[in-house]
Design a protein around this motif. Structure first.
Motif, short mmCIF file in Angstrom:
data_model
loop_
_atom_site.label_atom_id
_atom_site.label_comp_id
_atom_site.label_asym_id
_atom_site.label_seq_id
_atom_site.Cartn_x
_atom_site.Cartn_y
_atom_site.Cartn_z
N UNK A 238 0.85 -1.19 0.00
CA UNK A 238 0.00 0.00 0.00
C UNK A 238 0.89 1.24 0.00
N UNK A 239 0.48 2.21 -0.79
CA UNK A 239 1.21 3.47 -0.89
C UNK A 239 0.53 4.54 -0.05
N UNK A 240 1.25 5.12 0.86
CA UNK A 240 0.74 6.21 1.70
C UNK A 240 1.33 7.52 1.18
N UNK A 241 0.49 8.49 0.92
CA UNK A 241 0.96 9.75 0.34
C UNK A 241 0.36 10.95 1.07
N UNK A 242 1.20 11.92 1.36
CA UNK A 242 0.76 13.22 1.86
C UNK A 242 1.29 14.28 0.91
N UNK A 243 0.42 15.15 0.39
CA UNK A 243 0.84 16.23 -0.49
C UNK A 243 0.62 17.57 0.21
N UNK A 244 1.43 18.56 -0.22
CA UNK A 244 1.43 19.85 0.46
C UNK A 244 1.84 20.92 -0.54
N UNK A 245 1.46 22.18 -0.27
CA UNK A 245 1.85 23.26 -1.18
C UNK A 245 3.32 23.60 -1.08
N UNK A 246 4.01 23.10 -0.05
CA UNK A 246 5.45 23.37 0.07
C UNK A 246 5.73 24.82 0.38
N UNK A 247 6.93 25.25 0.03
CA UNK A 247 7.33 26.62 0.30
C UNK A 247 8.81 26.71 0.60
N UNK A 248 9.24 27.87 1.05
CA UNK A 248 10.65 28.11 1.35
C UNK A 248 10.99 27.54 2.73
N UNK A 249 12.13 26.85 2.84
CA UNK A 249 12.49 26.21 4.11
C UNK A 249 12.80 27.21 5.21
N UNK A 250 13.00 28.50 4.86
CA UNK A 250 13.25 29.51 5.90
C UNK A 250 11.97 29.93 6.60
N UNK A 251 10.82 29.45 6.06
CA UNK A 251 9.53 29.81 6.65
C UNK A 251 8.74 28.53 6.97
N UNK A 252 9.23 27.73 7.92
CA UNK A 252 8.56 26.45 8.23
C UNK A 252 7.17 26.67 8.81
N UNK A 253 6.28 25.69 8.53
CA UNK A 253 4.91 25.72 9.04
C UNK A 253 4.62 24.38 9.73
N UNK A 254 3.51 24.34 10.41
CA UNK A 254 3.15 23.11 11.12
C UNK A 254 2.64 22.04 10.16
N UNK A 255 2.11 22.45 9.00
CA UNK A 255 1.57 21.46 8.05
C UNK A 255 2.68 20.95 7.13
N UNK A 256 3.57 20.18 7.70
CA UNK A 256 4.72 19.63 6.97
C UNK A 256 4.38 18.20 6.53
N UNK A 257 4.49 17.93 5.24
CA UNK A 257 4.09 16.63 4.70
C UNK A 257 4.89 15.49 5.32
#
Length: 490
Positions: A238-257
């Motif tokens: 089974x393949x488990x996948x989480x996708x996210x809009x991403x962004x610049x690593x200097x601006x981390x967010x809580x919604x990290x894939x």
């Protein structure tokens, strides 16, 4: 698609008895030199074994067809009619060999199955050439020495030996050496059952790949038990996948894939499917309770009662080999995520490999994984054997165990007693996956039977420096010939 299932440890026995058990198999192999027919059979088995190891049959660049044609030539040279030696398949590199030794027709045929393909092997990872049979320190080395070109050579030798003797079995003996058991486009057994059923139809099936090419667990070369595999788990990815809009690593967010997927994987890692026994595993634990001792023996007896003792099951589950016999298991096997070191991950993905108990479907397990994850952001898809990914999995439930047929079990017990006196024959559920799943699905009772012994701490199938004991190979060669004769003399 095999994963080694370690076998449970038996209680210690007297050193003198251990020595006698060791000599039972090793001495038989050594004494073949005093028996011209046995010595000739061993030489032939070695010849075929060496030839098969030397043919690359991996999915990436190898050719199962080349191996099938090489063995076919041996049968034709031995006098088998061309009509009884057939090489066929749906893909040029993935052809299968089907050979028939005609009997008197007193009983329905027996089908022998074994796969010619092997998993990948890189020369730089090995201490020997994986595609050259190498004998050293009492072992044969090479890719497929255990899984399962040793078994292919042994089965082919048995039929060639019978032909040379002019032996007429009571039933036709059909040998199918096939492609893509380890994965790929063209599983040979599945294709033969679906498209050429008449060619391989039989009363029952003997699968030399029942426990990754062996049936006997040994300790320091001393046989401990002979496992008769009568059922197996179903393999599923089974393949488990989480996708996210991403962004610049200097601006981390809580919604990290990556974080979100990791938390889901930890939930799966902590989850245990319910304990569930079938007639084979119940029989296994009942039999093993008489040879284990102490708390383990008591726990084995406890879980075979009508109401399973949860505490006993929890203690047994500490041993991975026993845990795998009691429940469906799922484990993370691959993980990837992100696209750049300086960017937030837009995607994180993992593979979950499951071994599903008989009676359950792949879709049922997919739904259970979704329930355990409890996170709509993690998408769970099914990965088929050919790599195709889909939103749902097959819904058909895997079949129950094959019945322990007396015409299979009785001769097995007598043959084992000849070669390994006192060695218990124990019904067993294979926790990995073999081509037996296709023959059982076709209504053919299927049993994993191989006279090769492997030390519980010396299993190299699918790994570097795959190997099998020299003495074990030759003893297995004699065992299978005797067993096949025993089930075809009546």
């Amino acid at each position: 698609m095999h994963v080694f299932t370690p076998r449970p440890r038996l209680t210690a026995v007297l050193p003198a008895l251990l020595g006698a058990a060791l000599l039972g198999g090793a001495a038989l192999a050594a004494n073949r030199a005093e028996d011209p027919a046995g010595a000739t059979a061993n030489a032939l088995a070695h010849d075929i074994f060496e030839q098969l190891i030397g043919i690359n049959t991996t999915d990436s660049v190898g050719s199962v067809t080349a191996a099938a044609e090489a063995v076919a030539q041996r049968f034709l040279a031995a006098g088998f009619p061309a009509a009884d030696v057939v090489v066929l398949g749906p893909e040029e590199r993935k052809k299968n060999l089907v050979v028939r030794l005609h009997g008197t027709g007193g009983h329905q045929p027996v089908l022998l199955i074994g796969h010619l393909d092997v998993v990948e092997a890189r020369r730089e990872d090995w201490s020997t050439d994986p595609f050259q049979l190498t004998e050293k320190d009492g072992y044969f080395y090479g890719r497929g020495t255990l899984d399962m070109k040793s078994g292919d050579a042994i089965m082919a030798t048995a039929l060639l030996r019978m032909k040379q003797e002019g032996y007429r079995p009571s039933r036709d003996i059909i040998l199918a050496l096939t492609a893509d058991e380890e994965g790929g486009c063209c599983n040979g057994v599945e294709w033969l059952v679906r498209d050429h059923r008449k060619l391989i139809d039989a009363e029952f099936v003997l699968n030399h790949d029942g426990l990754v090419g062996y049936s006997i667990t040994s300790e320091h070369g001393v046989p401990q038990e002979f496992a008769l595999s009568a059922t197996e788990k179903t393999y599923a990815d089974y393949q488990l996948t989480v996708t996210n809009r991403g962004g610049h690593s200097s601006l981390p967010r809580s919604d990290n894939a990556i974080y979100e997927l990791a938390e889901g994987l930890l939930r799966i890692g902590r989850y245990a499917f319910p304990v569930e026994l079938n007639e084979i595993t119940r029989g296994y634990f009942t039999r093993m309770a008489t040879v284990r001792n102490g708390q383990t023996a008591a726990d084995m007896r406890a879980i075979t009662r009508t109401a399973i003792d949860a505490a006993a099951a929890a203690r047994l589950a500490r041993e991975p080999d026993l845990n795998s016999l009691m429940r469906t298991t799922c484990v993370a096997t691959r993980l990837e995520g992100g696209h750049a070191n300086n960017a937030l991950p837009q995607r994180a993905q993992a593979n979950i490999n499951c071994r599903i108990l008989p009676g359950h479907s792949k879709e049922e397990v997919r739904q259970e994984l979704i329930h355990v994850l409890n996170d709509d952001a993690i998408v769970v898809r099914y990965v088929a054997n050919d790599g195709a990914v889909s939103d749902t999995a097959p819904t058909q439930r895997s079949l129950p165990p094959s019945p322990l047929l007396p015409q299979v079990l009785g001769p097995l017990q007598s043959t084992v007693a000849q070669i390994w006196p006192g060695l218990p024959v124990v019904p067993f559920m294979n926790a990995s996956a073999t081509d037996g799943i296709h023959t059982r699905a076709a209504g053919l009772p299927t049993f994993g039977v191989a006279g090769i012994a492997v030390d519980r701490d010396d299993m190299h199938a699918h790994g570097r420096d795959e190997r099998v004991r020299v003495a074990s190979f030759y003893t297995g060669n004699e065992f299978f010939y005797r067993y096949l004769k025993t089930i075809t003399v009546r």
